[in-house]
Design an enzyme around this catalytic site. Structure first.
Site, PDB file in Angstrom:
ATOM      1  N   GLY A   1       0.827  -1.212   0.000  1.00 38.45           N
ATOM      2  CA  GLY A   1       0.000   0.000   0.000  1.00 38.45           C
ATOM      3  C   GLY A   1       0.857   1.255   0.000  1.00 38.45           C
TER       4      GLY A   1
ATOM      5  CG  ASP B   1      -3.692 -14.967  -0.725  1.00 39.10           C
ATOM      6  OD1 ASP B   1      -2.842 -15.748  -0.276  1.00 39.10           O
ATOM      7  OD2 ASP B   1      -3.749 -13.756  -0.414  1.00 39.10           O
TER       8      ASP B   1
ATOM      9  CB  CYS C   1     -15.554   9.684  17.413  1.00 36.93           C
ATOM     10  SG  CYS C   1     -17.195   9.322  16.772  1.00 36.93           S
TER      11      CYS C   1
ATOM     12  CG  HIS D   1     -13.260   9.716  13.369  1.00 34.95           C
ATOM     13  ND1 HIS D   1     -12.646   9.013  14.373  1.00 34.95           N
ATOM     14  CD2 HIS D   1     -14.534   9.264  13.321  1.00 34.95           C
ATOM     15  CE1 HIS D   1     -13.504   8.161  14.908  1.00 34.95           C
ATOM     16  NE2 HIS D   1     -14.666   8.297  14.290  1.00 34.95           N
TER      17      HIS D   1
ATOM     18  CD  GLU E   1      -9.224  10.002  13.683  1.00 35.04           C
ATOM     19  OE1 GLU E   1      -9.557  11.129  14.123  1.00 35.04           O
ATOM     20  OE2 GLU E   1      -9.839   8.955  13.970  1.00 35.04           O
TER      21      GLU E   1
HETATM   22  N1  GLN Z   1     -19.685   4.284  19.343  1.00 34.58           N
HETATM   23  C1  GLN Z   1     -19.884   5.696  19.194  1.00 34.58           C
HETATM   24  C2  GLN Z   1     -21.040   6.027  18.265  1.00 34.58           C
HETATM   25  O1  GLN Z   1     -21.483   5.204  17.519  1.00 34.58           O
HETATM   26  C3  GLN Z   1     -18.607   6.374  18.720  1.00 34.58           C
HETATM   27  C4  GLN Z   1     -18.150   5.926  17.382  1.00 34.58           C
HETATM   28  C5  GLN Z   1     -16.736   6.316  17.063  1.00 34.58           C
HETATM   29  O2  GLN Z   1     -15.953   6.598  17.963  1.00 34.58           O
HETATM   30  N2  GLN Z   1     -16.381   6.341  15.819  1.00 34.58           N
HETATM   31  O3  GLN Z   1     -21.528   7.122  18.267  1.00 34.58           O
END
Ligand code: GLN
Length: 567
Positions: free
Chosen positions: A48, A178, A412, A538, A540
């Site tokens: 990758g 594979d 999150c 997120h 990141e």
């Molecule tokens: N489990 C939590 C939700 O569904 C947070 C999800 C996550 O951290 N991506 O809202």
């Protein structure tokens, strides 16, 4: 020149209108170049990263490049797979839940990919079986060749249509040999005769094992792997020979001879601790110009590596280090937090500091273990997650950060647990929770939105992909971003319960990022704390080596301060 009749007739015969509509014209075929990546000998040799780095080489030469990953497993997507099995699920702008290699592609090529850039055997079969049920095949017998291979080719050729890319890099997951990858390799083989030698290239990424007793590298497994590839009908045009030890010229000669590739096309890539160095290694080996020549293209511009070189220079330069405790559930497998780790690295380069990640298992914290690691850290990061195992440990880490004024970044689930901890402290009630973990909690401060509840009962739906977020002036988040509205990638079901907004605000939490319609809290931060901030999204996934994410930079700045390092 003959038209690729087999290509079209095979598809027309299925009588599927969609397939015809989405099939490229002859002109499309002629203008798009495909570079196929296969893996040999063993997995995890950095196929990758190699593909991503080659993407960068071609982009630097002025071409519109994109990359696609074909995953031979039968799951429909990695969204429901355990991170232990698969590593991180990487989320794209359009909400596709994809393989972590797409993260490499985006970070190296620096372009946003689309959902067409990743598909699995599961998706291919689901599509073909649905067509069969609809009667689209007019009673024909459905077979791997041509029906499955045609669907694979359709999905490959869709990429240039959907993204406008002139060069598409296609990586096949797994290793040659594979069983699962056979239909994919057959489809790649067919593509050369469909669209021509001048439009297709095959790169085989293999591994040279090192024999300790004699201190030598061995090419035999590579030879066998190439022989296997040839038996399927694919002759590689280039061999990238990965190794942990320097690869001598005579070894490259040997590989060229035995595997029948040009000497120039044997490229040794020795393992480097600096991932972002790979494009420079490949550039030095002349890979960019060689590949373009092989597909009949001339570079549109001279590659400018100055910013990458500066980046590598920064990585090499000794720096003071800070400790960040990453409290998660899958910490044994660092790949499960690949983008978070990279985002921390990028921000560290920006602030000239080495980020020493302390991997802390949240379940250990629940048992009262590993706290000394958390306590010795200069910052705490709680990443995303699903399911209740280990959540109390993460919440305790958030509490520790709040009470001891340790910089905290919650992503999150990390944000949701920061809010739950704060709610527990306000009500002095340890039963406050997210309804994900306790349906009967007296204080459901994290909950499904009212209009979401029915949907979840019907089989589950998540908020996925880019959503806008308005920043509230005068907050840490607004200062960090330096712009009023941002778009960030989401992957979650639960949200901050709006009925708790007032009480949280009255007690010192502020909502620094809100959806434009005002309904959803996207960023929360504590007022009376040097840096305690959580994002419902997120960040990141949007961090790039040369463009670190502002919130990671802001977090690390606070971490640096905590560590006593002045800027
Ligand atoms: N489990 C939590 C939700 O569904 C947070 C999800 C996550 O951290 N991506 O809202």
């Amino acid at each position: 020149m003959a038209l690729p009749t087999a290509f079209f007739i095979a598809n027309l015969s299925v009588g599927d209108f969609n397939a015809i509509v989405f099939y490229p014209t002859w002109e499309d075929c002629m203008t798009t170049k495909y570079i196929f990546f296969t893996g040999g000998v063993v997995s995890s040799v950095g196929k990758g990263v190699t593909a991503a780095a080659i993407g960068r080489l071609l982009k630097e030469r002025g071409f519109n490049v994109t990359a696609q990953k074909l995953d031979p497993y039968i799951n429909v997507d990695p969204g429901t797979m355990s991170p232990y099995q698969h590593g991180e699920v990487y989320v794209l702008d359009d909400g596709a839940e994809t393989d972590l290699d797409l993260g490499h592609y985006e970070r190296f090529i620096d372009s946003s990919l689309s959902k067409v850039c990743n598909f699995t055997t599961g998706q291919v079969y689901a599509e073909v079986i649905a067509k069969e049920r609809r009667g689209d095949y007019l009673g024909g017998t459905i077979q791997v060749i041509p029906h499955i291979t045609n669907e694979i080719k359709r999905r490959i050729t869709l990429v240039s249509k959907a993204t406008g890319a002139e060069i598409v890099l296609v990586e096949v997951g797994g290793t040659v040999g594979d069983i699962e990858s056979l239909p994919f390799l057959e489809a790649l083989r067919q593509m050369r005769s469909d669209i021509g030698r001048e439009n297709t290239l095959y790169i085989h990424v293999t591994w040279l094992p090192h024999i300790g007793a004699t201190d030598e590298l061995k090419t035999k497994p590579t030879q066998h792997s190439v022989a296997e590839l040839r038996s399927i009908g694919i002759s590689p045009d280039m061999i990238v020979a990965r190794s942990d030890h320097p690869v001598g010229d005579e070894l490259c000669d040997k590989i060229a001879l035995f595997c029948d590739v040009e000497k120039q096309a044997v490229v040794p890539v020795v393992t480097t601790p600096i991932l972002y160095e790979v494009p420079l290694v490949l550039e030095k080996a002349g890979v960019g110009d060689y590949l373009l020549k092989r597909v009949g293209l001339t570079p549109r511009r001279h590659p400018d590596w100055s910013s990458w070189e500066a980046l590598i220079e920064k990585v090499r330069c000794p720096k003071p280090s800070v400790k960040v405790a990453l409290v998660g559930k899958y910490v044994e497998l660092h790949d499960a937090y690949m983008s978070v780790r990279e985002a921390l690295k990028h921000a560290g380069l920006e602030l000239n500091v080495e980020v020493d990640i302390q991997w802390v298992h949240s379940a250990e914290l629940e048992k009262g273990r590993c706290w000394e690691v958390v306590k010795q850290s200069d910052g705490i990061l709680v990443p995303g997650g699903f399911g209740s195992r280990g959540t109390e440990g993460k919440l305790q880490a958030a509490r520790y950060a709040r009470e001891n004024k340790v910089p905290y970044l919650g992503l999150c689930l990390g944000m949701q647990l920061m809010v739950v901890d704060f709610t527990r402290s306000i009500y002095k009630n340890e039963e406050a929770n997210s309804t994900e973990f306790d349906r009967g909690t007296p204080h459901p401060v994290i909950d499904l939105m009212p209009d979401q509840r029915g949907l979840v009962d019907m089989g589950g739906t998540m908020r996925l992909g880019l959503y806008p977020c308005e920043l509230q002036p005068g907050t840490i988040a607004a200062d960090a971003y330096g712009q009023p509205v941002v778009q960030e990638r989401h992957r979650h079901r639960f949200e901050l319960n709006n009925t708790y907004r007032d009480i949280l605000q009255q007690n010192g939490m502020r909502f620094s990022g809100i959806s434009p319609d005002g309904r959803l809290v996207e960023i929360a931060e504590l007022v009376d704390h040097p840096f305690m901030l959580g994002t419902q999204f997120h960040p990141e996934f949007l961090s790039r080596p040369n463009r670190p994410h502002p919130l990671f930079v802001a977090f690390l700045r606070a971490v640096k301060q905590k560590a006593g390092l002045v800027e």
